[in-house]
Write a protein that holds these residues in place. Structure first.
Motif, PDB file in Angstrom:
ATOM      1  N   LEU A 124     -14.103   8.671   3.478  1.00  0.00           N
ATOM      2  CA  LEU A 124     -14.244   8.005   2.191  1.00  0.00           C
ATOM      3  C   LEU A 124     -13.968   8.968   1.036  1.00  0.00           C
ATOM      4  O   LEU A 124     -13.382   8.586   0.025  1.00  0.00           O
ATOM      5  CB  LEU A 124     -15.645   7.404   2.054  1.00  0.00           C
ATOM      6  CG  LEU A 124     -16.004   6.238   2.980  1.00  0.00           C
ATOM      7  CD1 LEU A 124     -17.420   5.749   2.690  1.00  0.00           C
ATOM      8  CD2 LEU A 124     -15.002   5.084   2.839  1.00  0.00           C
ATOM      9  N   ALA A 125     -14.368  10.204   1.189  1.00  0.00           N
ATOM     10  CA  ALA A 125     -14.146  11.196   0.136  1.00  0.00           C
ATOM     11  C   ALA A 125     -12.658  11.406  -0.138  1.00  0.00           C
ATOM     12  O   ALA A 125     -12.255  11.723  -1.266  1.00  0.00           O
ATOM     13  CB  ALA A 125     -14.799  12.520   0.515  1.00  0.00           C
ATOM     14  N   ASP A 126     -11.826  11.192   0.884  1.00  0.00           N
ATOM     15  CA  ASP A 126     -10.381  11.365   0.716  1.00  0.00           C
ATOM     16  C   ASP A 126      -9.758  10.286  -0.165  1.00  0.00           C
ATOM     17  O   ASP A 126      -8.586  10.399  -0.548  1.00  0.00           O
ATOM     18  CB  ASP A 126      -9.677  11.361   2.083  1.00  0.00           C
ATOM     19  CG  ASP A 126     -10.063  12.548   2.949  1.00  0.00           C
ATOM     20  OD1 ASP A 126     -10.402  13.611   2.378  1.00  0.00           O
ATOM     21  OD2 ASP A 126     -10.046  12.414   4.190  1.00  0.00           O
ATOM     22  N   LEU A 127     -10.536   9.245  -0.487  1.00  0.00           N
ATOM     23  CA  LEU A 127     -10.016   8.156  -1.322  1.00  0.00           C
ATOM     24  C   LEU A 127      -9.948   8.530  -2.798  1.00  0.00           C
ATOM     25  O   LEU A 127      -9.285   7.848  -3.583  1.00  0.00           O
ATOM     26  CB  LEU A 127     -10.900   6.906  -1.165  1.00  0.00           C
ATOM     27  CG  LEU A 127     -10.915   6.248   0.219  1.00  0.00           C
ATOM     28  CD1 LEU A 127     -11.921   5.099   0.242  1.00  0.00           C
ATOM     29  CD2 LEU A 127      -9.527   5.747   0.599  1.00  0.00           C
ATOM     30  N   LYS A 128     -10.629   9.573  -3.178  1.00  0.00           N
ATOM     31  CA  LYS A 128     -10.644   9.954  -4.594  1.00  0.00           C
ATOM     32  C   LYS A 128      -9.228  10.264  -5.091  1.00  0.00           C
ATOM     33  O   LYS A 128      -8.468  10.977  -4.434  1.00  0.00           O
ATOM     34  CB  LYS A 128     -11.554  11.169  -4.803  1.00  0.00           C
ATOM     35  CG  LYS A 128     -13.033  10.843  -4.585  1.00  0.00           C
ATOM     36  CD  LYS A 128     -13.932  12.029  -4.889  1.00  0.00           C
ATOM     37  CE  LYS A 128     -15.396  11.655  -4.741  1.00  0.00           C
ATOM     38  NZ  LYS A 128     -16.313  12.779  -5.059  1.00  0.00           N
ATOM     39  N   GLY A 129      -8.908   9.669  -6.242  1.00  0.00           N
ATOM     40  CA  GLY A 129      -7.585   9.856  -6.825  1.00  0.00           C
ATOM     41  C   GLY A 129      -6.512   8.956  -6.242  1.00  0.00           C
ATOM     42  O   GLY A 129      -5.343   9.053  -6.619  1.00  0.00           O
ATOM     43  N   LYS A 130      -6.904   8.041  -5.320  1.00  0.00           N
ATOM     44  CA  LYS A 130      -5.935   7.166  -4.659  1.00  0.00           C
ATOM     45  C   LYS A 130      -5.953   5.760  -5.259  1.00  0.00           C
ATOM     46  O   LYS A 130      -6.841   5.380  -6.023  1.00  0.00           O
ATOM     47  CB  LYS A 130      -6.247   7.072  -3.160  1.00  0.00           C
ATOM     48  CG  LYS A 130      -6.345   8.401  -2.443  1.00  0.00           C
ATOM     49  CD  LYS A 130      -5.020   9.131  -2.387  1.00  0.00           C
ATOM     50  CE  LYS A 130      -5.126  10.390  -1.513  1.00  0.00           C
ATOM     51  NZ  LYS A 130      -3.851  11.134  -1.469  1.00  0.00           N
ATOM     52  N   GLN A 131      -4.952   4.964  -4.867  1.00  0.00           N
ATOM     53  CA  GLN A 131      -4.889   3.549  -5.233  1.00  0.00           C
ATOM     54  C   GLN A 131      -5.498   2.733  -4.093  1.00  0.00           C
ATOM     55  O   GLN A 131      -5.011   2.803  -2.955  1.00  0.00           O
ATOM     56  CB  GLN A 131      -3.440   3.124  -5.468  1.00  0.00           C
ATOM     57  CG  GLN A 131      -2.759   3.875  -6.593  1.00  0.00           C
ATOM     58  CD  GLN A 131      -1.366   3.342  -6.866  1.00  0.00           C
ATOM     59  OE1 GLN A 131      -1.180   2.383  -7.610  1.00  0.00           O
ATOM     60  NE2 GLN A 131      -0.371   3.965  -6.256  1.00  0.00           N
ATOM     61  N   ILE A 132      -6.536   1.968  -4.413  1.00  0.00           N
ATOM     62  CA  ILE A 132      -7.312   1.261  -3.389  1.00  0.00           C
ATOM     63  C   ILE A 132      -7.338  -0.234  -3.678  1.00  0.00           C
ATOM     64  O   ILE A 132      -7.457  -0.656  -4.830  1.00  0.00           O
ATOM     65  CB  ILE A 132      -8.767   1.794  -3.349  1.00  0.00           C
ATOM     66  CG1 ILE A 132      -8.781   3.320  -3.301  1.00  0.00           C
ATOM     67  CG2 ILE A 132      -9.522   1.187  -2.173  1.00  0.00           C
ATOM     68  CD1 ILE A 132      -8.075   3.917  -2.109  1.00  0.00           C
ATOM     69  N   SER A 133      -7.257  -1.033  -2.622  1.00  0.00           N
ATOM     70  CA  SER A 133      -7.349  -2.485  -2.782  1.00  0.00           C
ATOM     71  C   SER A 133      -8.581  -3.039  -2.075  1.00  0.00           C
ATOM     72  O   SER A 133      -8.907  -2.638  -0.950  1.00  0.00           O
ATOM     73  CB  SER A 133      -6.101  -3.177  -2.219  1.00  0.00           C
ATOM     74  OG  SER A 133      -6.221  -4.579  -2.378  1.00  0.00           O
ATOM     75  N   PHE A 134      -9.255  -3.952  -2.762  1.00  0.00           N
ATOM     76  CA  PHE A 134     -10.274  -4.799  -2.152  1.00  0.00           C
ATOM     77  C   PHE A 134      -9.643  -6.180  -1.975  1.00  0.00           C
ATOM     78  O   PHE A 134      -8.476  -6.384  -2.318  1.00  0.00           O
ATOM     79  CB  PHE A 134     -11.499  -4.903  -3.059  1.00  0.00           C
ATOM     80  CG  PHE A 134     -12.228  -3.598  -3.261  1.00  0.00           C
ATOM     81  CD1 PHE A 134     -12.902  -2.993  -2.211  1.00  0.00           C
ATOM     82  CD2 PHE A 134     -12.238  -2.980  -4.511  1.00  0.00           C
ATOM     83  CE1 PHE A 134     -13.577  -1.786  -2.398  1.00  0.00           C
ATOM     84  CE2 PHE A 134     -12.920  -1.789  -4.718  1.00  0.00           C
ATOM     85  CZ  PHE A 134     -13.584  -1.187  -3.654  1.00  0.00           C
TER      86      PHE A 134
END
Length: 288
Positions: free
Chosen positions: A131-141
């Motif tokens: 989950l920490a690797d998601l920082k700075g990324k584009q994420i979709s819910f």
């Protein structure tokens, strides 16, 4: 008031009650059903068509299934009694319960919904492993009102001290779980969260190459989906409807088809208390 007037008043009131009952009974010759649009409308019709046919036989009345355009529409249709039975996610049930002043009643859930989970997916060559690797990324819910596609993934991100609005480069909402998967496969976003059963369905049917896109995080369990009715539904009809759902038998060809399409082993009773955790998560995340 004299005795004659009292008798006449009773007759008038009785007549009004019978007229109201007759009107309701006439209207209730059709059971109106809808669901949250967790997948495309065509898939919703395919998935819920057999259960509608089953309920027609069990209840002795016509059953009409009509997809709605979005999650809030599913909530409003039951709150306003435009439909009689809705397949809700845990969060949409909570929203409907709050909107109706506690007059939405859950009557059945899949056995799987007592221990539901969400998954986070990403391309396997993205370097995203935690989950920490998601920082700075584009994420979709998925939909903003989705339990497994938004609320609970957000809840577990916040528990991991990750704030989507502050820590992600962009937050997108696909509207449905199948669209969420497509957004990662196409590269529109770096990672996404969705319903574990939809993910398993897509992978088992070979619709996703898990060598290219796969799960890197699975959440803890939580209560999720249910079938709900409005509290104003006659108790006799509610009881018959609940029994019909609980009686779906995996040992029969009809029951096996319904349960397979609904990604269920069987239906079991449920209560509003099962969704207190969802409500608490919604309030904690600022979504209620």
């Amino acid at each position: 008031m004299n005795r004659l007037s009292t008798i006449r008043l009773r007759h008038v009131l009785l007549g009004c009650a019978l007229a109201a009952f007759s009107a309701y009974s006439a209207a209730q010759q059709v059971l109106r059903v809808t669901t949250i649009p967790e997948e495309a409308a065509t898939e919703q019709v395919r998935k819920f068509g057999p259960i509608a046919s089953y309920l027609e036989k069990k209840l002795g009345m016509k059953v009409e299934f009509t997809p709605v355009s979005d999650y809030p529409a599913a909530v409003e249709t039951l709150v306003n009694k435009k439909v009689d039975l809705v397949w809700f996610g845990g969060f949409t049930f909570v929203q409907a319960s709050i909107r109706s002043g506690g007059k939405v009643v859950p009557i059945a859930q899949r056995e799987e919904d007592t221990r539901f989970q969400s998954v986070f997916i990403a391309k396997t060559d993205s370097g995203i492993k935690t989950l920490a690797d998601l920082k700075g990324k584009q994420i979709s819910f998925g939909s903003q009102s989705s339990t497994s596609g938004h609320l609970m993934p957000r809840h577990f991100l916040l528990q991991a001290s990750i704030n989507p609005e502050k820590d992600f480069r962009r937050v997108a909402y696909s509207g449905a779980h199948d669209a969420t998967i497509a957004s990662v496969v196409s590269g529109k976003v770096d990672a996404a969260a969705l319903d574990i059963t939809v993910w398993k369905k897509f992978t088992s049917e070979g619709k996703v190459d898990t060598k290219a896109v796969d799960v890197f995080y699975t959440t803890p369990t939580f209560f999720n989906y249910n079938w709900s009715v409005h509290a104003d539904m006659p108790v006799d009809l509610r009881n018959k409807l609940q029994k019909a759902l609980l009686d779906i038998d995996p040992a029969t060809p009809e029951g096996a088809e319904i349960l397979k399409l609904n990604r269920a082993t069987r239906y079991i009773p449920t209560t509003p208390d099962n969704y207190k955790g969802i409500e608490a998560a919604g309030r904690s995340a600022g979504l209620i």
